[in-house]
Design an enzyme around this catalytic site. Structure first.
Site, mmCIF file in Angstrom:
data_model
loop_
_atom_site.group_PDB
_atom_site.id
_atom_site.type_symbol
_atom_site.label_atom_id
_atom_site.label_comp_id
_atom_site.label_asym_id
_atom_site.label_seq_id
_atom_site.Cartn_x
_atom_site.Cartn_y
_atom_site.Cartn_z
ATOM 1 N N LYS A 242 0.291 -1.103 0.016
ATOM 2 C CA LYS A 242 -0.039 -0.023 0.044
ATOM 3 C C LYS A 242 0.673 1.249 -0.480
ATOM 4 O O LYS A 242 0.898 2.721 -0.941
ATOM 5 C CB LYS A 242 -0.625 0.220 1.233
ATOM 6 C CG LYS A 242 -2.067 -0.934 1.512
ATOM 7 C CD LYS A 242 -3.297 -0.782 2.200
ATOM 8 C CE LYS A 242 -2.634 -0.998 4.024
ATOM 9 N NZ LYS A 242 -1.446 -2.217 4.349
ATOM 10 N N ARG B 17 -9.159 0.753 9.498
ATOM 11 C CA ARG B 17 -9.145 -0.433 9.204
ATOM 12 C C ARG B 17 -10.379 -1.176 9.874
ATOM 13 O O ARG B 17 -9.719 -2.455 10.855
ATOM 14 C CB ARG B 17 -7.814 -0.848 9.794
ATOM 15 C CG ARG B 17 -6.786 -1.109 8.983
ATOM 16 C CD ARG B 17 -5.412 -0.075 10.077
ATOM 17 N NE ARG B 17 -3.957 -1.483 9.636
ATOM 18 C CZ ARG B 17 -3.306 -0.597 8.996
ATOM 19 N NH1 ARG B 17 -2.972 0.202 8.958
ATOM 20 N NH2 ARG B 17 -2.092 -1.321 8.577
ATOM 21 N N ARG C 194 7.169 -11.128 2.709
ATOM 22 C CA ARG C 194 7.521 -9.735 2.964
ATOM 23 C C ARG C 194 7.731 -8.807 3.693
ATOM 24 O O ARG C 194 8.387 -8.156 3.444
ATOM 25 C CB ARG C 194 6.674 -8.812 1.432
ATOM 26 C CG ARG C 194 6.476 -9.499 0.012
ATOM 27 C CD ARG C 194 5.465 -8.854 -0.554
ATOM 28 N NE ARG C 194 5.178 -9.272 -1.634
ATOM 29 C CZ ARG C 194 3.468 -8.771 -2.364
ATOM 30 N NH1 ARG C 194 3.130 -7.231 -1.610
ATOM 31 N NH2 ARG C 194 3.232 -9.091 -3.641
ATOM 32 N N ARG D 26 12.191 -1.339 11.070
ATOM 33 C CA ARG D 26 11.274 -1.421 11.883
ATOM 34 C C ARG D 26 10.787 -2.184 12.566
ATOM 35 O O ARG D 26 10.362 -3.992 12.531
ATOM 36 C CB ARG D 26 8.948 -1.367 10.453
ATOM 37 C CG ARG D 26 8.722 -0.036 10.311
ATOM 38 C CD ARG D 26 7.855 -0.136 9.278
ATOM 39 N NE ARG D 26 6.417 -0.839 9.953
ATOM 40 C CZ ARG D 26 5.640 -0.428 9.428
ATOM 41 N NH1 ARG D 26 5.630 -0.165 8.145
ATOM 42 N NH2 ARG D 26 4.380 -1.395 9.822
ATOM 43 N N ARG E 213 -0.827 -8.736 13.581
ATOM 44 C CA ARG E 213 -1.021 -8.075 12.912
ATOM 45 C C ARG E 213 -2.168 -8.200 11.652
ATOM 46 O O ARG E 213 -2.948 -8.462 10.653
ATOM 47 C CB ARG E 213 0.484 -7.393 11.912
ATOM 48 C CG ARG E 213 0.676 -6.642 12.990
ATOM 49 C CD ARG E 213 1.999 -5.821 12.362
ATOM 50 N NE ARG E 213 2.449 -4.955 11.078
ATOM 51 C CZ ARG E 213 3.077 -4.635 10.296
ATOM 52 N NH1 ARG E 213 4.429 -5.061 10.733
ATOM 53 N NH2 ARG E 213 2.974 -3.741 9.415
HETATM 54 P P1 AMP Z 1 1.216 0.354 8.688
HETATM 55 O O1 AMP Z 1 1.890 0.892 8.647
HETATM 56 O O2 AMP Z 1 -0.053 1.106 8.064
HETATM 57 O O3 AMP Z 1 1.617 -0.614 8.441
HETATM 58 O O4 AMP Z 1 0.640 0.596 10.130
HETATM 59 C C1 AMP Z 1 1.139 -0.195 11.285
HETATM 60 C C2 AMP Z 1 0.907 0.258 12.645
HETATM 61 O O5 AMP Z 1 0.406 1.156 13.442
HETATM 62 C C3 AMP Z 1 0.064 -0.738 12.474
HETATM 63 O O6 AMP Z 1 -0.362 -2.480 12.581
HETATM 64 C C4 AMP Z 1 -1.698 -0.640 14.250
HETATM 65 O O7 AMP Z 1 -0.621 -1.081 15.185
HETATM 66 C C5 AMP Z 1 -1.247 1.575 13.417
HETATM 67 N N1 AMP Z 1 -2.038 1.542 12.554
HETATM 68 C C6 AMP Z 1 -1.999 2.000 11.619
HETATM 69 N N2 AMP Z 1 -3.322 2.385 10.645
HETATM 70 C C7 AMP Z 1 -3.949 1.690 11.455
HETATM 71 C C8 AMP Z 1 -5.785 2.540 11.657
HETATM 72 N N3 AMP Z 1 -6.238 2.854 10.750
HETATM 73 N N4 AMP Z 1 -6.238 2.081 13.448
HETATM 74 C C9 AMP Z 1 -5.728 1.321 13.858
HETATM 75 N N5 AMP Z 1 -3.961 0.814 13.559
HETATM 76 C C10 AMP Z 1 -3.322 1.694 12.874
#
Ligand code: AMP
Length: 192
Positions: free
Chosen positions: A14, A89, A124, A134, A146
């Site tokens: 994404k 989400r 990945r 990260r 996740r």
């Molecule tokens: P991402 O970078 O999108 O993979 O997000 C990393 C982490 O941030 C996720 O595993 C969640 O803990 C948190 N996070 C990101 N976006 C959201 C969201 N829309 N709702 C809840 N938690 C989020």
């Protein structure tokens, strides 16, 4: 006016695609994951709170995430066209987003869902973790949590957007360029 939700499990690509789409279609790119990480780096209260969930691979609570996203949209007061990456989400986030955008005379044009199978996702993410550092990408148990959070809380949104006639599924495998082309094809078709 174009507003896109880029949807998909963690590791689906994404972030990479959202940056390219934002540039091509002149969209304001909002990634909740990036905003949380910037807050963690800056040592803010929001960052500390978000970190306690992110470190486990859990979703950050809706109230916190929604409030943050709304203030980011409000800060970009000149923008009318957005690409949301990693948001919504949960069903509560999606419902609130619809209402919030409607108040600004904006509606979601299209939800593009990248589809990648679970084994490929885990592979990945672990690879990305080695490069990006990260923390939540480096531990297989966190990664699996996740993906579980995605399956339980986020995947049902496909139904939500499908019922609105806004969902397009895109296979998230192949080269970055190939996937980008497929995403652009759907957007251009919608704009015609
Ligand atoms: P991402 O970078 O999108 O993979 O997000 C990393 C982490 O941030 C996720 O595993 C969640 O803990 C948190 N996070 C990101 N976006 C959201 C969201 N829309 N709702 C809840 N938690 C989020």
């Amino acid at each position: 006016m174009l507003t896109i939700v880029l949807f998909g499990p963690p590791g689906a690509g994404k972030g990479t695609q959202a940056v390219r789409l934002a540039e091509k279609y002149k969209l304001m790119h909002l990634s909740t994951g990036d905003i949380f990480r910037a807050n963690i780096k800056g040592g803010t209260e929001l960052g500390k709170l978000a970190k306690s969930y992110m470190d486990k691979g859990d979703l950050v609570p809706d109230e916190v995430t929604i409030k943050m996203l709304e203030s980011e949209v409000n800060r970009s007061s000149n923008a009318q066209c957005f690409i949301f990456d990693g948001f919504p989400r949960t069903t509560a986030q999606a419902q609130t987003l619809d209402t919030f955008l409607a108040g600004k005379n904006i509606s979601i044009t299209l939800t593009l869902a990248l589809e990648v199978d679970e084994e490929e996702l885990t592979r990945r993410i672990i690879l990305r973790g080695k490069e990006s550092g990260r923390a939540d990408d480096q531990d297989e148990n966190i990664v699996r949590n996740r993906v579980k959070e995605y399956n339980n809380k986020t995947a049902p949104l496909k139904d939500f957007y499908s019922k609105q006639g806004k969902l397009k599924n895109i296979p998230g495998v192949g080269s970055i360029d190939d996937i980008f082309e497929k995403l652009c094809f759907e957007i251009d078709k919608m704009k015609e």
